[in-house]
Design an enzyme around this catalytic site. Structure first.
Site, PDB file in Angstrom:
ATOM      1  N   HIS A 191      -8.424   0.717  -3.695  1.00 24.78           N
ATOM      2  CA  HIS A 191      -9.289   0.465  -2.535  1.00 24.78           C
ATOM      3  C   HIS A 191     -10.027   1.763  -2.207  1.00 24.78           C
ATOM      4  O   HIS A 191      -9.439   2.708  -1.682  1.00 24.78           O
ATOM      5  CB  HIS A 191      -8.422   0.000  -1.356  1.00 24.78           C
ATOM      6  CG  HIS A 191      -9.188  -0.243  -0.096  1.00 24.78           C
ATOM      7  ND1 HIS A 191      -8.575  -0.416   1.131  1.00 24.78           N
ATOM      8  CD2 HIS A 191     -10.518  -0.356   0.150  1.00 24.78           C
ATOM      9  CE1 HIS A 191      -9.498  -0.610   2.069  1.00 24.78           C
ATOM     10  NE2 HIS A 191     -10.683  -0.566   1.492  1.00 24.78           N
TER      11      HIS A 191
ATOM     12  N   MET B 188     -11.386  -6.457   5.845  1.00 27.61           N
ATOM     13  CA  MET B 188     -10.494  -5.537   6.565  1.00 27.61           C
ATOM     14  C   MET B 188     -10.058  -6.165   7.889  1.00 27.61           C
ATOM     15  O   MET B 188     -10.892  -6.693   8.639  1.00 27.61           O
ATOM     16  CB  MET B 188     -11.184  -4.207   6.841  1.00 27.61           C
ATOM     17  CG  MET B 188     -11.458  -3.348   5.611  1.00 27.61           C
ATOM     18  SD  MET B 188      -9.986  -2.908   4.649  1.00 27.61           S
ATOM     19  CE  MET B 188      -9.014  -1.980   5.848  1.00 27.61           C
TER      20      MET B 188
ATOM     21  N   MET C  77      -9.381   7.784   0.070  1.00 28.04           N
ATOM     22  CA  MET C  77     -10.225   8.110   1.242  1.00 28.04           C
ATOM     23  C   MET C  77     -10.812   9.508   1.074  1.00 28.04           C
ATOM     24  O   MET C  77     -10.126  10.413   0.596  1.00 28.04           O
ATOM     25  CB  MET C  77      -9.387   8.080   2.516  1.00 28.04           C
ATOM     26  CG  MET C  77      -8.627   6.782   2.736  1.00 28.04           C
ATOM     27  SD  MET C  77      -7.824   6.790   4.356  1.00 28.04           S
ATOM     28  CE  MET C  77      -6.773   5.335   4.212  1.00 28.04           C
TER      29      MET C  77
ATOM     30  N   ASP D  54      -4.965   3.513  -1.712  1.00 27.09           N
ATOM     31  CA  ASP D  54      -6.045   3.795  -0.759  1.00 27.09           C
ATOM     32  C   ASP D  54      -6.650   5.162  -1.027  1.00 27.09           C
ATOM     33  O   ASP D  54      -6.016   6.187  -0.808  1.00 27.09           O
ATOM     34  CB  ASP D  54      -5.497   3.739   0.669  1.00 27.09           C
ATOM     35  CG  ASP D  54      -5.152   2.325   1.088  1.00 27.09           C
ATOM     36  OD1 ASP D  54      -6.060   1.470   1.052  1.00 27.09           O
ATOM     37  OD2 ASP D  54      -3.984   2.072   1.442  1.00 27.09           O
TER      38      ASP D  54
ATOM     39  N   HIS E 106      -1.344  -1.273  -4.184  1.00 24.54           N
ATOM     40  CA  HIS E 106      -2.623  -1.002  -3.519  1.00 24.54           C
ATOM     41  C   HIS E 106      -2.722   0.509  -3.269  1.00 24.54           C
ATOM     42  O   HIS E 106      -1.853   1.095  -2.628  1.00 24.54           O
ATOM     43  CB  HIS E 106      -2.660  -1.783  -2.206  1.00 24.54           C
ATOM     44  CG  HIS E 106      -3.922  -1.671  -1.416  1.00 24.54           C
ATOM     45  ND1 HIS E 106      -5.031  -2.465  -1.641  1.00 24.54           N
ATOM     46  CD2 HIS E 106      -4.264  -0.853  -0.372  1.00 24.54           C
ATOM     47  CE1 HIS E 106      -5.983  -2.160  -0.765  1.00 24.54           C
ATOM     48  NE2 HIS E 106      -5.543  -1.173   0.011  1.00 24.54           N
TER      49      HIS E 106
ATOM     50  N   MET F  44     -12.256   3.897  -0.124  1.00 19.91           N
ATOM     51  CA  MET F  44     -12.899   4.094   1.186  1.00 19.91           C
ATOM     52  C   MET F  44     -13.651   5.417   1.093  1.00 19.91           C
ATOM     53  O   MET F  44     -13.279   6.423   1.716  1.00 19.91           O
ATOM     54  CB  MET F  44     -11.835   4.099   2.294  1.00 19.91           C
ATOM     55  CG  MET F  44     -11.336   2.691   2.612  1.00 19.91           C
ATOM     56  SD  MET F  44      -9.739   2.697   3.438  1.00 19.91           S
ATOM     57  CE  MET F  44      -8.681   2.869   2.019  1.00 19.91           C
TER      58      MET F  44
ATOM     59  N   SER G  48       0.845  -1.194   0.000  1.00 19.63           N
ATOM     60  CA  SER G  48       0.000   0.000   0.000  1.00 19.63           C
ATOM     61  C   SER G  48       0.876   1.237   0.000  1.00 19.63           C
ATOM     62  O   SER G  48       1.732   1.398   0.880  1.00 19.63           O
ATOM     63  CB  SER G  48      -0.886   0.000   1.241  1.00 19.63           C
ATOM     64  OG  SER G  48      -1.398   1.299   1.448  1.00 19.63           O
TER      65      SER G  48
ATOM     66  N   ASP H  26      -6.401  -6.665   4.624  1.00 17.82           N
ATOM     67  CA  ASP H  26      -5.768  -5.342   4.603  1.00 17.82           C
ATOM     68  C   ASP H  26      -5.776  -4.773   6.014  1.00 17.82           C
ATOM     69  O   ASP H  26      -6.842  -4.598   6.606  1.00 17.82           O
ATOM     70  CB  ASP H  26      -6.570  -4.450   3.634  1.00 17.82           C
ATOM     71  CG  ASP H  26      -6.003  -3.047   3.500  1.00 17.82           C
ATOM     72  OD1 ASP H  26      -4.920  -2.776   4.033  1.00 17.82           O
ATOM     73  OD2 ASP H  26      -6.666  -2.234   2.836  1.00 17.82           O
TER      74      ASP H  26
END
Ligand code: DX5
Ligand code: ZN
Length: 221
Positions: free
Chosen positions: A63, A134, A34, A32, A30, A65, A7, A172
């Protein structure tokens, strides 16, 4: 097949191109995303993913979020992400969304927060290429692996096997050389690791070590 997805949340955001160069041996990167609504943190969005796409040949594992996944997830598939993971808690129509991502040529993946039960979603496993369970509360890197998630990983793997589904089971959060073996024994096969890779002196060696540990634990389970 054991896969390690570092990540970049734990990478130096001012030097992403060189940080990506430190993980060439990874199976995917990966990313993330957000939005400060779905989780209490804000990272990056479409323009940065587009920039990352240009400077790496690694597959992109996005990913999300974020809220409104039905609206946003297809836009990441559109950028050429190999897989797009939306949270079940943020999708209004997860089956429609999973089908749309596949129709765009991306792998469809769905994530569950630690406190979201997997059982209500087992009937839709055939719509998914990857299920992300998660192992920390989403939002931040460097948290402690939640061992209480191990039975959920085991149940998901069992259900996938019973259905003859080839869905990958990704975990993760808190993945390290200390924790990866028990997650692999429980049935996870795809591992996100942020701090364990980027805080290592040699990230490539850290990736190789995690892969070795997970593969041998999976074999002996
Ligand atoms: C947390 C993110 C993770 C994070 C993991 O919400 O989804 O991908 O980068 O970081 P570590 O591996 O440090 O727990
Ligand atoms: Zn993540």
């Amino acid at each position: 097949m054991t896969a390690i997805h570092p990540s970049i949340l734990s990478a130096d955001f001012a030097n992403l191109e060189s940080e990506l160069g430190r993980i060439r041996g990874a199976d995917a990167v990966h990313v993330d995303v957000m939005d400060n609504h779905f989780v209490p943190n804000l990272t990056l969005g479409l323009p940065v993913v587009q920039a990352i796409r240009k400077v790496t040949d690694l597959p992109l594992d996005i990913h999300l979020m974020i809220e409104d996944a039905d609206v946003w997830a297809p836009q990441y598939a559109e950028l050429g992400a190999e897989s797009v993971t939306f949270h079940a808690e943020a999708a209004k129509a997860p089956i429609r969304l999973a089908r749309q991502l596949r129709s765009q040529g991306s792998k469809s993946a769905m994530a569950l927060r630690p406190a979201t039960a997997v059982e209500p979603y087992l009937d839709m496993l055939s719509e998914l290429d990857m299920l992300l369970l998660m192992t920390v509360e989403p939002g931040f890197g460097g948290q402690k692996f939640l061992d209480i998630m191990l039975p959920k990983i085991r149940r998901a793997r069992q259900a996938a096997d019973d259905l003859g589904s080839r869905v990958a089971i990704q975990i993760d959060g808190g993945v390290s050389s200390e924790t990866i073996e028990r997650a692999a024994e429980a049935g996870a096969d795809t591992f996100v690791a942020g701090s364990a890779v980027y805080s290592a002196e040699d990230p490539e060696e850290a990736i190789a070590q995690l892969r070795r540990l997970a593969a041998s634990a999976a074999e002996s389970s």
